[in-house]
Motif scaffolding. Structure first.
Motif, PDB file in Angstrom:
ATOM      1  N   SER A  67       0.854  -1.191   0.000  1.00  0.00           N
ATOM      2  CA  SER A  67       0.000   0.000   0.000  1.00  0.00           C
ATOM      3  C   SER A  67       0.887   1.237   0.000  1.00  0.00           C
ATOM      4  O   SER A  67       1.626   1.472   0.955  1.00  0.00           O
ATOM      5  N   ASP A 111      -1.251   7.109  -0.241  1.00  0.00           N
ATOM      6  CA  ASP A 111      -2.610   7.296   0.273  1.00  0.00           C
ATOM      7  C   ASP A 111      -3.379   5.988   0.390  1.00  0.00           C
ATOM      8  O   ASP A 111      -4.520   5.977   0.842  1.00  0.00           O
ATOM      9  N   VAL A 112      -2.773   4.871  -0.039  1.00  0.00           N
ATOM     10  CA  VAL A 112      -3.405   3.564   0.175  1.00  0.00           C
ATOM     11  C   VAL A 112      -3.059   3.112   1.589  1.00  0.00           C
ATOM     12  O   VAL A 112      -1.883   3.038   1.953  1.00  0.00           O
ATOM     13  N   ASP A 140     -11.324   1.164  -3.071  1.00  0.00           N
ATOM     14  CA  ASP A 140     -10.986   1.185  -4.492  1.00  0.00           C
ATOM     15  C   ASP A 140     -11.958   0.318  -5.295  1.00  0.00           C
ATOM     16  O   ASP A 140     -12.578  -0.607  -4.762  1.00  0.00           O
ATOM     17  N   HIS A 180      -8.224   3.549   0.590  1.00  0.00           N
ATOM     18  CA  HIS A 180      -7.505   4.810   0.439  1.00  0.00           C
ATOM     19  C   HIS A 180      -7.961   5.835   1.481  1.00  0.00           C
ATOM     20  O   HIS A 180      -9.104   5.796   1.948  1.00  0.00           O
TER      21      HIS A 180
END
Length: 254
Positions: free
Chosen positions: A70, A73-74, A214, A221
């Motif tokens: 990740s 921003d994940v 997502d 996110h």
């Protein structure tokens, strides 16, 4: 149902936890600008299989990879891809193993090259909040004590904790009862008992706690696009202090 683990089971889980820890350290060596996250995934799968274990994430409820990677921003559950890491990226790597009938699970957020002081502080605070939570993983406390410790520490620095996702029990299955939220009130939640094995995993956002899922149905996110960090360790609840099964020492100590 929450099943307490015997001393023999704890030692098997420690083997898993240390293998996950070593896998994360191996992956961490390659978190450099230019590498694709799919390459990191292949490194982890090879390392895990070479040590006689299986990647527990691969195929889990349809998840297509060995690692959750990740970036920026994940927050969690990012898919490895052909994305090439860039200088300044913040890279969360979550890894699981299945070995001798038990599971291991741990996560670490890496800096790709030089990152900003602002981002470095986010990583430091998130990791510190994990250890604050672990201090509460003792017999007689409750999951709310862990959540309160994580939340109050992170929020003290102006960050926010994700509420829709949480830590969990672990054993023969990767996700067992109880859930271990990263927020809460002291004295609330499931009572902790000696022999419970749990994963504590703060997910901390630099900005708002709001999130979105997502279109791939997995990756989570930050809603405002700000960066997030994620650290996770597996611990056994004990009477005096938690027994930490996984470790970041392989990553942080050359």
């Amino acid at each position: 149902m929450i099943r307490l683990k015997s001393p023999e089971e704890v030692e098997l889980m420690r083997e898993n936890a240390l293998l996950v820890s070593r896998t994360l350290a191996e992956v961490g060596k390659h978190v450099i600008p230019g590498v694709t996250t799919l390459e990191l995934d292949r490194i982890a799968e090879t390392f895990i299989r070479d040590h006689g274990a299986q990647p527990s994430f691969l195929g889990y409820e349809g998840f297509p990879n060995t690692l959750c990677i990740s970036v920026n921003d994940v927050i969690v559950h990012g898919f490895p891809s052909e994305y090439r890491l860039r200088e300044g990226d913040v890279v969360s790597v979550d890894c699981g193993t299945y070995y001798k009938g038990y599971c291991g699970d741990s996560a670490y957020t890496f800096a790709c090259g030089e990152i900003s002081e602002e981002d470095r502080r986010l990583l430091e605070v998130t990791k510190a909040s994990l250890y604050e939570g672990i201090k509460q993983a003792v017999d007689g406390k409750r999951t709310g004590d862990i959540g309160y410790a994580v939340q109050s520490y992170a929020e003290k620095f102006g960050y926010s904790v994700v509420r829709e996702l949480e830590g969990h029990g672990i054993g023969r299955k990767m996700h067992e009862a109880p859930g271990v939220p990263n927020y809460g009130k002291r004295g609330n939640g499931v009572k902790l008992k000696d022999g419970m094995v749990i994963c504590i995993e703060p997910m901390v956002n630099a900005g708002s706690r709001q999130i979105y899922l997502d279109r791939n149905g997995w990756s989570v996110h930050t809603y405002d696009g700000k960066k997030a960090a994620h650290f996770e360790l597996t611990v056994v609840v004990r009477k005096e202090q938690a027994d930490i099964l996984s470790t970041f020492d392989y990553i942080e100590k050359p």
